[in-house]
Design a protein around this motif. Sequence first.
Motif, short mmCIF file in Angstrom:
data_model
loop_
_atom_site.label_atom_id
_atom_site.label_comp_id
_atom_site.label_asym_id
_atom_site.label_seq_id
_atom_site.Cartn_x
_atom_site.Cartn_y
_atom_site.Cartn_z
N LEU A 160 48.33 33.68 -64.59
CA LEU A 160 48.05 32.27 -64.82
C LEU A 160 47.71 32.01 -66.29
N HIS A 161 46.97 32.92 -66.89
CA HIS A 161 46.57 32.73 -68.29
C HIS A 161 47.78 32.58 -69.19
N LEU A 162 48.78 33.44 -69.04
CA LEU A 162 49.98 33.35 -69.87
C LEU A 162 50.76 32.08 -69.58
N LEU A 163 50.80 31.66 -68.32
CA LEU A 163 51.50 30.43 -67.98
C LEU A 163 50.79 29.20 -68.55
N THR A 164 49.45 29.20 -68.51
CA THR A 164 48.71 28.03 -69.01
C THR A 164 48.79 27.91 -70.53
N LEU A 165 49.02 29.01 -71.21
CA LEU A 165 49.18 28.93 -72.66
C LEU A 165 50.51 28.30 -73.05
N ASN A 166 51.39 28.14 -72.06
CA ASN A 166 52.73 27.61 -72.32
C ASN A 166 53.13 26.58 -71.27
N ILE A 167 52.22 25.65 -70.97
CA ILE A 167 52.49 24.64 -69.94
C ILE A 167 53.76 23.86 -70.28
N ASN A 168 54.62 23.70 -69.27
CA ASN A 168 55.89 22.99 -69.39
C ASN A 168 56.91 23.71 -70.27
N GLU A 169 56.70 24.98 -70.52
CA GLU A 169 57.65 25.79 -71.27
C GLU A 169 57.92 27.08 -70.50
N VAL A 170 59.13 27.61 -70.67
CA VAL A 170 59.51 28.83 -69.97
C VAL A 170 58.83 30.04 -70.63
N VAL A 171 58.21 30.89 -69.81
CA VAL A 171 57.69 32.17 -70.28
C VAL A 171 58.65 33.24 -69.77
N GLN A 172 59.25 33.98 -70.68
CA GLN A 172 60.25 34.97 -70.29
C GLN A 172 59.65 36.00 -69.34
N LYS A 173 60.42 36.35 -68.30
CA LYS A 173 59.94 37.29 -67.28
C LYS A 173 59.62 38.65 -67.90
N ASP A 174 60.47 39.14 -68.81
CA ASP A 174 60.23 40.43 -69.44
C ASP A 174 58.92 40.43 -70.23
N ILE A 175 58.61 39.28 -70.85
CA ILE A 175 57.37 39.17 -71.62
C ILE A 175 56.16 39.23 -70.68
N LEU A 176 56.23 38.51 -69.57
CA LEU A 176 55.15 38.56 -68.58
C LEU A 176 54.94 39.98 -68.08
N LEU A 177 56.03 40.66 -67.75
CA LEU A 177 55.93 42.01 -67.20
C LEU A 177 55.37 42.99 -68.22
N THR A 178 55.87 42.91 -69.45
CA THR A 178 55.42 43.85 -70.48
C THR A 178 53.97 43.62 -70.86
N LYS A 179 53.60 42.35 -70.99
CA LYS A 179 52.23 42.01 -71.39
C LYS A 179 51.22 42.41 -70.33
N ILE A 180 51.57 42.20 -69.04
CA ILE A 180 50.60 42.40 -67.96
C ILE A 180 50.69 43.79 -67.34
N ASP A 185 60.25 46.45 -65.32
CA ASP A 185 61.19 47.14 -64.43
C ASP A 185 61.24 46.42 -63.09
N PHE A 186 62.08 46.91 -62.18
CA PHE A 186 62.31 46.26 -60.89
C PHE A 186 61.04 46.15 -60.07
N PHE A 187 60.28 47.24 -59.99
CA PHE A 187 59.10 47.26 -59.13
C PHE A 187 58.02 46.32 -59.64
N ASN A 188 57.81 46.31 -60.96
CA ASN A 188 56.84 45.37 -61.51
C ASN A 188 57.33 43.93 -61.35
N GLY A 189 58.65 43.75 -61.41
CA GLY A 189 59.21 42.42 -61.19
C GLY A 189 58.92 41.90 -59.79
N ARG A 190 59.00 42.77 -58.80
CA ARG A 190 58.68 42.37 -57.43
C ARG A 190 57.20 42.01 -57.31
#
Length: 224
Positions: A160-180, A185-190
Amino acid sequence: MKKIKILYAEDEKSLGTIVKESLETRAFEVHLVENGNDALEAFYSASFDVLVLDVMMPKMDGFTLGKKIRQINHTIPIIYLTAKSQTQDVIDGFSAGGNDYIRKPFSIEELIVRINALVARSSSKPQIIGIGNYTYHTKSQELYFESTSIPMTYRETEVLHLLTLNINEVVQKDILLTKIWGKADFFNGRSLDVFITKLRKKLSLDPTIKIINCRGQGYKLFVV
């Protein structure tokens, strides 16, 4: 007193070492890297109060690095260091998400003044983000609906923190996965998909809020 944590990216080894040691003697904590790729990896894996980025670096230049960082964090102060002196270069720096711009050569005293000013300005900003009828407290990572606290797990608050820093803007999935999770990878994506579903449910009390799956890109926290 808490030390200010600096991510410092500089490909000139001797200059980088001198600046790092000088700042550390003045009670700053400095993480030094020598290229843009290493700087981005360090940013993903740790938290910093301010970024000091050389513009001309191998693997990824400072402006490109700054733009990538701004995709996931709109608030962290960024200072660009460069030997360039043209007005357009300064404009490019601010266009790339910079808060300040220092031309080389520079004095340590000047750099310290700029760092302290930006960190003070950043820390004085409100730490509460409004999301429709919800509020998210960034410091404590707590979510409230009106005055009611919504129970959150640690991982839910990270997403939620990463999403709220970018309200109404796309946060790249790879960035979310790598940061958190540290790895895209596939398993973290699930796992991310599961937490997105949980967040949607917790934000469902306000119908004006949606977490949108932008296929092939990432997620967007959309507030009407």
